[in-house]
Motif scaffolding. Structure first.
Motif, PDB file in Angstrom:
ATOM      1  N   LEU A  46      38.093 -47.631  34.890  1.00 42.34           N
ATOM      2  CA  LEU A  46      38.290 -48.075  33.505  1.00 42.34           C
ATOM      3  C   LEU A  46      39.391 -47.260  32.824  1.00 42.34           C
ATOM      4  O   LEU A  46      40.116 -47.760  31.963  1.00 42.34           O
ATOM      5  N   GLU A  47      39.527 -46.018  33.228  1.00 41.48           N
ATOM      6  CA  GLU A  47      40.634 -45.211  32.686  1.00 41.48           C
ATOM      7  C   GLU A  47      41.979 -45.821  33.102  1.00 41.48           C
ATOM      8  O   GLU A  47      42.945 -45.770  32.354  1.00 41.48           O
ATOM      9  N   ARG A  48      42.006 -46.393  34.301  1.00 39.18           N
ATOM     10  CA  ARG A  48      43.249 -47.055  34.722  1.00 39.18           C
ATOM     11  C   ARG A  48      43.520 -48.305  33.888  1.00 39.18           C
ATOM     12  O   ARG A  48      44.666 -48.627  33.584  1.00 39.18           O
ATOM     13  N   VAL A  49      42.453 -48.997  33.506  1.00 39.09           N
ATOM     14  CA  VAL A  49      42.619 -50.155  32.617  1.00 39.09           C
ATOM     15  C   VAL A  49      43.245 -49.688  31.297  1.00 39.09           C
ATOM     16  O   VAL A  49      44.196 -50.291  30.790  1.00 39.09           O
ATOM     17  N   VAL A  50      42.716 -48.591  30.767  1.00 38.42           N
ATOM     18  CA  VAL A  50      43.252 -48.052  29.508  1.00 38.42           C
ATOM     19  C   VAL A  50      44.743 -47.729  29.665  1.00 38.42           C
ATOM     20  O   VAL A  50      45.564 -48.073  28.814  1.00 38.42           O
ATOM     21  N   ALA A  51      45.067 -47.082  30.778  1.00 34.43           N
ATOM     22  CA  ALA A  51      46.463 -46.691  30.999  1.00 34.43           C
ATOM     23  C   ALA A  51      47.363 -47.926  31.029  1.00 34.43           C
ATOM     24  O   ALA A  51      48.466 -47.917  30.466  1.00 34.43           O
ATOM     25  N   CYS A  52      46.884 -48.995  31.674  1.00 35.87           N
ATOM     26  CA  CYS A  52      47.666 -50.243  31.730  1.00 35.87           C
ATOM     27  C   CYS A  52      47.876 -50.799  30.322  1.00 35.87           C
ATOM     28  O   CYS A  52      48.989 -51.173  29.956  1.00 35.87           O
ATOM     29  N   ILE A  53      46.784 -50.867  29.557  1.00 35.59           N
ATOM     30  CA  ILE A  53      46.907 -51.426  28.206  1.00 35.59           C
ATOM     31  C   ILE A  53      47.920 -50.614  27.411  1.00 35.59           C
ATOM     32  O   ILE A  53      48.789 -51.157  26.723  1.00 35.59           O
ATOM     33  N   GLN A  54      47.805 -49.299  27.550  1.00 31.33           N
ATOM     34  CA  GLN A  54      48.667 -48.451  26.729  1.00 31.33           C
ATOM     35  C   GLN A  54      50.133 -48.483  27.136  1.00 31.33           C
ATOM     36  O   GLN A  54      51.008 -48.242  26.327  1.00 31.33           O
ATOM     37  N   SER A  55      50.363 -48.789  28.408  1.00 29.90           N
ATOM     38  CA  SER A  55      51.774 -48.854  28.800  1.00 29.90           C
ATOM     39  C   SER A  55      52.282 -50.294  28.768  1.00 29.90           C
ATOM     40  O   SER A  55      53.380 -50.586  29.236  1.00 29.90           O
ATOM     41  N   GLY A  56      51.441 -51.198  28.220  1.00 29.73           N
ATOM     42  CA  GLY A  56      51.874 -52.584  28.079  1.00 29.73           C
ATOM     43  C   GLY A  56      51.868 -53.353  29.386  1.00 29.73           C
ATOM     44  O   GLY A  56      52.397 -54.455  29.473  1.00 29.73           O
ATOM     45  N   GLU A  57      51.250 -52.777  30.428  1.00 35.74           N
ATOM     46  CA  GLU A  57      51.175 -53.496  31.703  1.00 35.74           C
ATOM     47  C   GLU A  57      49.978 -54.448  31.689  1.00 35.74           C
ATOM     48  O   GLU A  57      49.118 -54.361  30.829  1.00 35.74           O
ATOM     49  N   ASP A  58      49.935 -55.300  32.697  1.00 32.93           N
ATOM     50  CA  ASP A  58      48.824 -56.234  32.797  1.00 32.93           C
ATOM     51  C   ASP A  58      47.583 -55.490  33.297  1.00 32.93           C
ATOM     52  O   ASP A  58      47.602 -54.905  34.375  1.00 32.93           O
ATOM     53  N   PHE A  59      46.540 -55.524  32.500  1.00 33.28           N
ATOM     54  CA  PHE A  59      45.338 -54.768  32.874  1.00 33.28           C
ATOM     55  C   PHE A  59      44.307 -55.632  33.586  1.00 33.28           C
ATOM     56  O   PHE A  59      43.291 -55.149  34.065  1.00 33.28           O
ATOM     57  N   LEU A  99      39.474 -55.510  22.510  1.00 33.35           N
ATOM     58  CA  LEU A  99      40.722 -54.792  22.789  1.00 33.35           C
ATOM     59  C   LEU A  99      41.778 -55.114  21.751  1.00 33.35           C
ATOM     60  O   LEU A  99      42.238 -56.247  21.660  1.00 33.35           O
ATOM     61  N   LYS A 100      42.132 -54.130  20.973  1.00 31.87           N
ATOM     62  CA  LYS A 100      43.189 -54.334  19.988  1.00 31.87           C
ATOM     63  C   LYS A 100      44.273 -53.322  20.305  1.00 31.87           C
ATOM     64  O   LYS A 100      44.054 -52.117  20.140  1.00 31.87           O
ATOM     65  N   PRO A 101      45.422 -53.799  20.789  1.00 29.49           N
ATOM     66  CA  PRO A 101      46.461 -52.860  21.226  1.00 29.49           C
ATOM     67  C   PRO A 101      46.891 -51.903  20.114  1.00 29.49           C
ATOM     68  O   PRO A 101      47.382 -50.817  20.392  1.00 29.49           O
ATOM     69  N   GLU A 102      46.641 -52.304  18.840  1.00 26.26           N
ATOM     70  CA  GLU A 102      47.072 -51.421  17.757  1.00 26.26           C
ATOM     71  C   GLU A 102      46.085 -50.268  17.507  1.00 26.26           C
ATOM     72  O   GLU A 102      46.346 -49.382  16.715  1.00 26.26           O
ATOM     73  N   MET A 103      44.966 -50.296  18.214  1.00 28.15           N
ATOM     74  CA  MET A 103      44.010 -49.194  18.055  1.00 28.15           C
ATOM     75  C   MET A 103      44.631 -47.875  18.489  1.00 28.15           C
ATOM     76  O   MET A 103      45.432 -47.847  19.417  1.00 28.15           O
ATOM     77  N   ALA A 104      44.196 -46.785  17.848  1.00 24.86           N
ATOM     78  CA  ALA A 104      44.664 -45.459  18.277  1.00 24.86           C
ATOM     79  C   ALA A 104      44.221 -45.249  19.735  1.00 24.86           C
ATOM     80  O   ALA A 104      43.156 -45.730  20.123  1.00 24.86           O
ATOM     81  N   PRO A 105      45.041 -44.556  20.537  1.00 27.13           N
ATOM     82  CA  PRO A 105      44.763 -44.453  21.971  1.00 27.13           C
ATOM     83  C   PRO A 105      43.355 -43.961  22.311  1.00 27.13           C
ATOM     84  O   PRO A 105      42.681 -44.547  23.161  1.00 27.13           O
TER      85      PRO A 105
END
Ligand code: ASP
Ligand code: MG
Length: 414
Positions: A46-59, A99-105
């Motif tokens: 799930l941490e990898r999912v977070v990393a994808c979302i945060q770098s704008g990659e497909d999660f 999931l809201k990409p604008e949320m704080a990391p």
């Protein structure tokens, strides 16, 4: 009543989850509250999912992998029309909708990684129900209230106790099963209690319910004096005083989450660490006691970073400068693992997290020349004997060494 905590390894596949049921069977007639972690390595995934979302990659691909791991386990345990499929499906849907990409990391992190515990708790509950146990699933977030610190929620003990107390009457009739690691803040968002925080959740429930004991079921025979993968002649402690166990966790012994001991010691609730594969083994009891001779404890802590601040002019390190450093460290929520100063420099060792280090260096550079080394390992030898003392002091690659009468610490290039 007893609190049992089953960690990720104890619920990692269908056979392990069946084993949970067989352990509960050994305690028939007892009042039990069960806390479960996410299955296996789900939190890392799930941490990898977070990393994808945060770098704008497909999660979605990462998420699908997690989903299919859980579905594999469910296929082994349940029929296709069992309600657990819906419950699990709903967790994935709820995750995606939140999931809201604008949320704080860090806020986003907690909303995502908490899913692991939600999934495992449904699966384990429904398996226990299928095996005939009277189980009530509860959402830990309704009970553990934290402040707004994401990834490291601080428990609001008054609110939490008020929430948990009424569960006492439920326990008269039912086994309660809930998630470790997660809570909720006053804004209504999920928070997490820090990695490996399910032990702490177990201690929170135990303290608020006045439990007679907590048992952490693990894939090791008990608390050992070193990681047996690193030191094959490691031994199991039969018993440990609370204080000793708390200090062990401070130095990075990963057997128990560091925050677990305090609520238990304050309420005099013994903690058992027992072997999941062989419940007949005695394991370790951590309680209020005096032990005359304790085997030396050796803790290896990887992924360390040494930060050094040097004064830029010919002044010496003074209290004002130290206070500047500590303020920066504390405001960034960083924990110092070991520190040392000389006339013109102050060095301290912390867990490496790149985003935090960069922010820290940025702040410290306003007053000092700042250097940092990464890829280090901190080795702590507590209750050392003379042989171990000499052995570890002579290790190659030591860049910092510190000792007291009971404890030796060396920081080495790993
Ligand atoms: N699942 C969380 C983690 O892996 C909490 C826990 O296992 O205690 O960090
Ligand atoms: Mg775990």
């Amino acid at each position: 009543m007893k609190v049992f905590k089953f960690g990720g390894a104890s619920v990692r596949h269908a056979a392990a989850i069946r084993k949970v049921a067989s352990i509960i069977k050994l305690y028939q007639g007892e009042k039990i509250l069960i806390v479960v972690s996410a299955m296996g390595k789900t939190t890392n995934a799930l941490e990898r999912v977070v990393a994808c979302i945060q770098s704008g990659e497909d999660f979605r691909e990462e998420l699908l992998l997690i989903r299919s791991c859980h579905e594999d386990v469910m296929r082994e345990l349940f029929q296709q029309d069992h309600r657990v499929w819906q419950l699990v499906n709903r967790e994935f849907e709820s995750l995606v909708s939140r999931l809201k990409p604008e949320m704080a990391p860090d806020q986003l992190y907690d909303q995502v990684v908490s899913t692991g515990e939600m999934l495992s708790s449904h699966i384990v509950t429904d398996l226990l129900l299928a095996e005939g146990f009277p189980v009530e699933w509860i959402d830990a977030r309704k009970y553990i209230t934290t402040d707004n610190t994401y990834r490291e929620g601080k428990v609001d003990w008054n609110a939490t106790e008020k929430n948990i107390r009424p569960l006492k009457s439920t326990l008269d009739e039912k086994i309660i099963l809930t998630q470790g690691f997660i809570g909720r803040n006053p804004d209504g968002f999920t928070t997490t209690l820090g990695r490996e925080g399910s032990d702490y959740s177990a201690a929170i429930f135990a303290a608020c319910l006045g439990a007679e004991s907590v048992t952490i079921w693990k894939d090791v025979p008990g608390v050992m004096n070193a990681d047996p993968k690193r030191l094959p002649d490691a031994v199991v402690f039969d018993e440990l005083p609370f204080r000793e166990a708390a200090e062990m966790t401070y130095y990075g012994a990963s057997i128990i989450h560091p925050k677990t001991i305090k609520p238990l010691a304050n309420n005099n609730i013994p903690l058992f660490v027992k072997n999941f594969d062989d419940p007949s083994l005695p394991g370790t009891i951590i309680h209020e006691t005096n032990v005359d001779h304790i085997a030396p404890l050796i803790v290896f802590k990887d992924n360390q970073c040494l930060v050094s601040c040097r004064v830029t002019d010919y002044t010496f390190i003074n209290e004002e400068q130290l206070s500047f450093i500590f303020q920066a460290v504390s405001e960034l929520d960083i924990r110092i693992n070991v520190m040392q100063n000389s006339a013109i420099s102050f060095s301290f060792c912390i867990d490496f997290r790149e985003d935090k280090i960069l922010k820290l260096v940025d702040r410290l550079a306003k007053q000092f020349e700042v250097y940092y080394n990464t890829g280090l390992m901190l080795i702590t030898i507590k209750n050392y004997d003379s042989k171990l003392f000499e052995q570890y002091r002579k290790m190659p690659g030591i860049i910092l060494e510190q000792s007291s009468r009971s404890t030796l610490q060396v920081l080495v290039k790993s």
